[in-house]
Design an enzyme around this catalytic site. Structure first.
Site, PDB file in Angstrom:
ATOM      1  N   ASN A   9      36.047 -13.418 -30.730  1.00 49.93           N
ATOM      2  CA  ASN A   9      37.318 -12.869 -31.220  1.00 49.93           C
ATOM      3  C   ASN A   9      37.303 -11.363 -30.939  1.00 49.93           C
ATOM      4  O   ASN A   9      36.670 -10.603 -31.666  1.00 49.93           O
ATOM      5  CB  ASN A   9      37.434 -13.156 -32.724  1.00 49.93           C
ATOM      6  CG  ASN A   9      38.648 -12.495 -33.354  1.00 49.93           C
ATOM      7  OD1 ASN A   9      39.514 -11.978 -32.648  1.00 49.93           O
ATOM      8  ND2 ASN A   9      38.703 -12.503 -34.684  1.00 49.93           N
ATOM      9  N   LYS A  11      39.536  -9.253 -31.307  1.00 47.13           N
ATOM     10  CA  LYS A  11      40.397  -8.456 -32.188  1.00 47.13           C
ATOM     11  C   LYS A  11      41.188  -7.449 -31.331  1.00 47.13           C
ATOM     12  O   LYS A  11      41.521  -7.761 -30.197  1.00 47.13           O
ATOM     13  CB  LYS A  11      39.577  -7.787 -33.294  1.00 47.13           C
ATOM     14  CG  LYS A  11      38.701  -8.819 -34.019  1.00 47.13           C
ATOM     15  CD  LYS A  11      38.145  -8.333 -35.303  1.00 47.13           C
ATOM     16  CE  LYS A  11      37.270  -9.434 -35.915  1.00 47.13           C
ATOM     17  NZ  LYS A  11      36.824  -9.134 -37.257  1.00 47.13           N
ATOM     18  N   HIS A  95      43.361 -16.055 -39.476  1.00 50.73           N
ATOM     19  CA  HIS A  95      42.237 -15.131 -39.644  1.00 50.73           C
ATOM     20  C   HIS A  95      42.469 -14.303 -40.908  1.00 50.73           C
ATOM     21  O   HIS A  95      43.605 -13.922 -41.222  1.00 50.73           O
ATOM     22  CB  HIS A  95      42.113 -14.221 -38.422  1.00 50.73           C
ATOM     23  CG  HIS A  95      40.844 -13.432 -38.445  1.00 50.73           C
ATOM     24  ND1 HIS A  95      40.699 -12.306 -39.203  1.00 50.73           N
ATOM     25  CD2 HIS A  95      39.651 -13.648 -37.844  1.00 50.73           C
ATOM     26  CE1 HIS A  95      39.455 -11.851 -39.063  1.00 50.73           C
ATOM     27  NE2 HIS A  95      38.808 -12.652 -38.235  1.00 50.73           N
ATOM     28  N   GLU A  97      42.066 -11.295 -41.543  1.00 56.12           N
ATOM     29  CA  GLU A  97      42.741 -10.004 -41.334  1.00 56.12           C
ATOM     30  C   GLU A  97      44.249 -10.196 -41.290  1.00 56.12           C
ATOM     31  O   GLU A  97      45.009  -9.320 -41.721  1.00 56.12           O
ATOM     32  CB  GLU A  97      42.198  -9.336 -40.060  1.00 56.12           C
ATOM     33  CG  GLU A  97      40.804  -8.760 -40.301  1.00 56.12           C
ATOM     34  CD  GLU A  97      39.914  -8.672 -39.070  1.00 56.12           C
ATOM     35  OE1 GLU A  97      40.412  -8.780 -37.948  1.00 56.12           O
ATOM     36  OE2 GLU A  97      38.694  -8.504 -39.266  1.00 56.12           O
ATOM     37  N   GLU A 167      34.819 -18.330 -42.521  1.00 59.25           N
ATOM     38  CA  GLU A 167      34.519 -16.910 -42.380  1.00 59.25           C
ATOM     39  C   GLU A 167      34.647 -16.237 -43.744  1.00 59.25           C
ATOM     40  O   GLU A 167      35.755 -15.874 -44.160  1.00 59.25           O
ATOM     41  CB  GLU A 167      35.505 -16.246 -41.410  1.00 59.25           C
ATOM     42  CG  GLU A 167      35.420 -16.743 -39.989  1.00 59.25           C
ATOM     43  CD  GLU A 167      35.889 -15.684 -38.995  1.00 59.25           C
ATOM     44  OE1 GLU A 167      35.148 -15.414 -38.050  1.00 59.25           O
ATOM     45  OE2 GLU A 167      36.973 -15.108 -39.196  1.00 59.25           O
ATOM     46  N   GLY A 173      32.631  -8.134 -40.165  1.00 63.45           N
ATOM     47  CA  GLY A 173      32.551  -6.736 -39.731  1.00 63.45           C
ATOM     48  C   GLY A 173      31.710  -5.860 -40.638  1.00 63.45           C
ATOM     49  O   GLY A 173      31.728  -4.642 -40.526  1.00 63.45           O
ATOM     50  N   SER A 212      29.757 -11.461 -39.065  1.00 59.38           N
ATOM     51  CA  SER A 212      28.530 -10.742 -38.720  1.00 59.38           C
ATOM     52  C   SER A 212      27.487 -11.614 -38.027  1.00 59.38           C
ATOM     53  O   SER A 212      26.281 -11.438 -38.248  1.00 59.38           O
ATOM     54  CB  SER A 212      27.938 -10.043 -39.951  1.00 59.38           C
ATOM     55  OG  SER A 212      28.835  -9.049 -40.422  1.00 59.38           O
TER      56      SER A 212
HETATM   57  P1  PGA Z   1      32.465 -10.058 -37.022  1.00 58.72           P
HETATM   58  O1  PGA Z   1      33.930 -10.731 -37.051  1.00 58.72           O
HETATM   59  O2  PGA Z   1      31.587 -10.962 -36.173  1.00 58.72           O
HETATM   60  O3  PGA Z   1      32.670  -8.713 -36.400  1.00 58.72           O
HETATM   61  O4  PGA Z   1      31.994 -10.001 -38.432  1.00 58.72           O
HETATM   62  C1  PGA Z   1      34.105 -12.115 -37.114  1.00 58.72           C
HETATM   63  C2  PGA Z   1      35.578 -12.452 -37.158  1.00 58.72           C
HETATM   64  O5  PGA Z   1      36.334 -11.748 -37.844  1.00 58.72           O
HETATM   65  O6  PGA Z   1      36.025 -13.427 -36.518  1.00 58.72           O
END
Ligand code: PGA
Length: 252
Positions: A9, A11, A95, A97, A167, A173, A212
């Site tokens: 992803n 982003k 997601h 976010e 997740e 993140g 992460s």
């Molecule tokens: P990350 O993000 O691996 O940077 O923690 C995962 C995601 O949001 O899909």
């Protein structure tokens, strides 16, 4: 045995000039690994570039969001049919976010998953609890609520056509992944929830872990019995890290 998928992803990262090196390295690495599937989920403006560079490789591509509408006066939105036009195989729905920043409700996420499915895309539907929810002992209640909305909208018989991603919001993140025990507990519970409705569908459901994931923790996460791959954010922006996670999945 469920196939493992490693989905990157991106982003809101990438650039027209910088993407080819990453896409070509990922495609070259993916070609050497036969028992793991790879995909990159890129920002909308780079879909044409991903299509041009990844067509004919063993790395699929997709987008990070989709409208639940088929078309019309929806400024700024992108339909599932448009994503198909650019050869997308996958699209992320729900997601955290987007749930948090754009107020996407469980119902809306389910509608997006349905729109994707009906256009022939595979939605990667994200579920996960915040830290407050975990500390209040509500983890399973939250992910069940998010999953149930999708099950109701699609019907359990269509769940084999989706990918689910657990997740935990507090792990995204932050560098702080869920422990293997925490991840396995939720993955097993999600699978059981689906199995209660249809045992065969539950057993086959592909459930990715995200939050992460990096080369140093990938093997222990990918070895968990109910983890069928990873949704990788930050570590998908470096080809070596992303491919190392794929290698861990292949070994697991
Ligand atoms: P990350 O993000 O691996 O940077 O923690 C995962 C995601 O949001 O899909």
């Amino acid at each position: 045995m469920r196939n493992k998928l490693i989905a990157g992803n991106w982003k809101m990262h990438g650039s027209l000039a910088g993407n080819p090196a990453l896409l070509q390295s990922v495609a070259a690495g993916a070609a050497t690994q036969s028992n793991v599937s790879f995909a990159v989920l890129v920002p909308f403006p780079y879909l044409a570039q991903a299509q041009a560079l990844l067509t004919g490789t063993s790395c699929a591509w997709g987008a990070q969001d989709v409208s639940e509408e088929a078309g019309g006066a929806f400024t700024g939105e992108v339909s599932a049919a448009m994503l198909r036009d650019f050869g997308c195989r996958y699209v992320v729905a729900g997601h955290s976010e987007r749930r948090a920043r754009h107020g996407e409700s469980d119902r809306r996420v389910a509608a997006k998953a349905l729109a994707a499915l009906e256009a022939g895309l595979t939605p990667i539907v994200c579920v996960g609890e915040t830290l407050d929810e975990r500390e209040a002992g509500q983890t399973l209640a939250v992910v069940y609520r998010q999953l149930d909305a999708v099950m109701e909208s699609l019907g359990v018989r269509r769940l084999p056509a989706i990918v689910l991603a657990y997740e935990p919001v507090w792990a995204i993140g932050t560098g702080r992944s869920a422990t293997p025990a925490q991840a396995q507990e939720v993955h097993a519970a999600l699978r059981q929830r689906v199995s209660n409705a249809d045992w065969v569908v539950g057993s086959g459901l592909q459930i990715l872990y995200g939050g992460s994931v990096k080369p140093s923790n990938a093997l222990e996460l990918m070895r968990l019995p109910d983890v069928d791959g990873a949704l990788v954010g930050g570590a998908s922006l470096a080809a070596d890290d992303f491919l190392d996670i794929g290698r861990a999945a292949a070994l697991a």
